[in-house]
Design an enzyme around this catalytic site. Structure first.
Site, PDB file in Angstrom:
ATOM      1  N   SER A  29       0.884  -1.159   0.000  1.00 23.55           N
ATOM      2  CA  SER A  29       0.000   0.000   0.000  1.00 23.55           C
ATOM      3  C   SER A  29       0.923   1.210   0.000  1.00 23.55           C
ATOM      4  CB  SER A  29      -0.877   0.023   1.244  1.00 23.55           C
ATOM      5  OG  SER A  29      -1.374   1.328   1.448  1.00 23.55           O
ATOM      6  N   ARG A  30       0.838   1.987  -1.065  1.00 24.60           N
ATOM      7  CA  ARG A  30       1.779   3.109  -1.161  1.00 24.60           C
ATOM      8  C   ARG A  30       1.439   4.232  -0.186  1.00 24.60           C
ATOM      9  NH1 ARG A  30       3.146   3.479  -7.662  1.00 24.60           N
ATOM     10  NH2 ARG A  30       2.362   1.408  -8.127  1.00 24.60           N
ATOM     11  N   VAL A  31       0.279   4.148   0.417  1.00 24.46           N
ATOM     12  CA  VAL A  31      -0.062   5.149   1.420  1.00 24.46           C
ATOM     13  C   VAL A  31       0.482   4.706   2.769  1.00 24.46           C
ATOM     14  CG1 VAL A  31      -1.992   6.151   2.701  1.00 24.46           C
ATOM     15  CG2 VAL A  31      -2.078   6.013   0.225  1.00 24.46           C
TER      16      VAL A  31
END
Lengths: 505, 76
Positions: free
Chosen positions: A366-368
């Site tokens: 998850s790039r967040v």
């Protein structure tokens, strides 16, 4: 506007208007059908037609103009009717397709044109929205830092999703992709999040099953379903995700949080390829047209977290893509992966060996990330990915049943317990607080010497016990403030140690 | 030479056709007429000259009337 009128009122209005009616010839730009085949209509005339404009062909047939050339316009039919004859008049409506939006859509099932298909009567729309609209501008967006909980341990702990994020669910057929999306929707109960489930080209039986599951889980009250099934014309399937997004956007711009699932974009790409090939557009890799990336990028860009200045609403997207033989480097998967802010990768091998949800934690991201996690969760989730990665590496050695050193044995024991703890069955969402407590215990190695098979029941029973005790004040504190203090952690661990000792007796 | 499509709900008599063609020639000059019969327009006539449709069909008038009903009721 009143929702219903007295019959006498209706008749009175009709008589009055009929009396006052002046017959006027209608003069408008039009075209003539040159040819019609396979859902594609070639039209001559129609000067000033715009790209994507809705056209009306005699009767109730509608088409969308997609190919604009000097002498001829190519349009795709939105109905599967076969009675468009050459020579028929085609009128331009001057508008792009609009779909109904508003609270009256909640709990309903609609087709890509906004017509209800659940047999529950007409939908009174509060407003209509263009099916395509520009994505929120840079200055209209805010940081994605609020968690969107899926209720699935493996995701919320290691691949956390934030409101406004786009997280792809990708895997082979029958690996549980839809199940994850449905669980995420079910988990939004009572959390003031509107959900939209978009079914593109699915089997009618699959959509029926989803509706049934959502109803049984009490999720239909806050969910809207937009569906085009496999038997419907490709143009309708192509429009479906845009309709769903328009419906969702309406809520987002009114300050609400929305979750949208696109199931799935692979079928969407196929529908668009069908249309493009019939419109005789040049085909590229895998016969997809040149703008196959654009149809998905412009769709997914409409998901965002809006700034406080314009209401603070959000649209979180969970697009689904199906791979063949686990190949995530093929055309459509790589396209969508490069658009989304991370992916949840499901593997057949894991699924078949009983690890469900079959999430490959190593390849999922998850790039967040942690920004979308509560402080409490961040405290306990730190080393889990690392532990699991070490476990996977060491598994190779475990097979040899050789003499392993203590460190390796510890890694293996801990990894096995973690893996068991991450298994979850459908429709059993786990709250953030429960997850925090479970993984606090696990990450302090308190269950490493337990048979992995018993981990789930021990934790479930302990949580039950803990919530009912007077120490549930800690539980409420974590739930409300979303933080885990050092003291509270210690309390929980001590409680657990006592509980476990109690069990042995 | 303009190609005109004339749509009516019932087949026109030769007399009527000649009458219409006379009037249209005054406006367009040389014309090639194509006649179509479409019951769905209920009555009246639609003349399409390749760019603009002159729609005098009953069906369209009925649609407009319906729109008037709906907008009147909604504004009440």
């Amino acid at each position: 506007m009143k929702n219903s009128h007295e019959p006498s009122e209706i008749i009175r209005t009709m008589l009055k208007e009929t009396g006052a009616f002046k017959k006027e010839s209608d003069v408008r730009p039009a075209g003539r059908v040159l040819s019609s085949y396979d859902g594609v209509v070639m039209i001559e005339g129609l000067l000033d037609v715009k790209n994507g404009e809705l056209l009306q062909i005699s009767g109730d047939n509608y088409a969308i103009a997609l190919n604009l050339e000097t002498d001829v316009t190519g349009a795709i039919l939105l109905s599967s009717s076969n009675d468009i004859a050459p020579g028929e008049i085609v009128y331009s409506t001057g508008e792009i397709i609009k779909v109904p939006s508003g609270d009256n859509l909640l709990g309903r099932v609609i087709d890509p044109l906004g017509n209800p298909i659940d047999g529950k009567g007409i939908i009174q729309a509060s407003s209509y929205r263009d099916i395509e609209s520009p994505a929120p501008a840079i200055f209209d967006r805010a940081k994605v830092d609020e968690p969107l909980y899926t209720g699935i341990k493996a995701i919320d702990v290691m691949i956390p999703i934030g409101k406004g994020q786009r997280e792809l669910i990708i895997g082979d057929r029958q690996t549980g992709k839809t199940a994850i999306a449905i669980d995420a929707i079910v988990n939004q109960k009572g959390k003031d999040v509107i959900c939209v489930y978009v079914a593109i080209g699915q089997k009618t039986s699959s959509v029926a099953r989803v509706i049934k599951d959502l109803s049984q889980q009490g999720a239909m009250d806050y969910t809207i379903i937009v569906s085009s099934t496999a038997g419907q014309p490709a143009p309708l399937q192509y429009l479906t995700p845009y309709t769903g997004t328009a419906v969702a956007e309406d809520f987002m711009y009114r300050g609400k949080d929305v979750l949208i699932v696109y199931d799935d974009l692979s079928k969407h790409a196929v529908a668009y390829r069908t249309i493009s090939l019939l419109l005789k557009r040049p085909s590229g890799r895998e016969a997809y047209p040149g703008d196959i990336f654009y149809i998905h990028s412009r769709l997914l860009e409409r998901s965002a977290k809006l700034s406080h200045r314009i209401g603070g609403g959000s649209l979180t997207a969970l697009p689904i893509v199906e791979t063949l033989d686990g190949d995530i480097s093929s055309y459509i998967p790589t396209n969508v992966i490069s658009i989304t802010d991370g992916q949840i990768y499901l593997e057949s091998d894991l699924f078949n060996s009983g690890l469900r949800p079959a999430i490959n934690v190593g390849l999922s991201v998850s790039r967040v990330g942690g920004v979308a996690q509560s402080k409490a969760m961040r405290r306990v989730s730190g080393k889990i990915r690392l532990n699991l990665a070490q476990y996977r590496e060491m598994l190779v050695f475990a097979r040899f049943d050789a003499d392993l050193d203590e460190t390796t044995k510890d890694i293996l024991k801990h990894g096995a317990v973690l893996t068991e703890a991450l298994k979850q069955i459908q429709f059993r969402p786990v709250s953030m607080t429960d997850m925090v407590i479970e993984f606090l215990i696990l990450q302090n190695n308190l269950l490493d010497n337990v048979n992995p098979k018993n981990v789930d029941s021990i934790l479930t029973n302990f949580l039950q016990f803990f919530k009912n005790k007077s120490s549930s004040k800690i539980y409420d504190r974590i739930s409300t403030y979303k933080e885990l203090s050092q003291d509270d952690s210690q309390c929980i661990l001590d409680e657990f140690k006592n509980y476990i000792t109690g069990l042995r007796i | 030479m303009r190609k005109l499509t004339i749509t009516t709900s019932k087949e026109l008599s030769l007399e009527k056709k000649a009458d219409i063609e006379g009037k249209l020639r005054k406006k367009y000059g040389e014309i090639l007429t194509i006649y179509r019969v479409d019951e769905a327009i209920v009555g009246g006539i639609i003349v399409f000259d390749g760019e603009i449709a002159y729609d005098g069909s009953i069906k369209t008038q009925l649609s407009k009337l319906k729109e008037k009903f709906v907008s009147e009721l909604e504004s009440q």
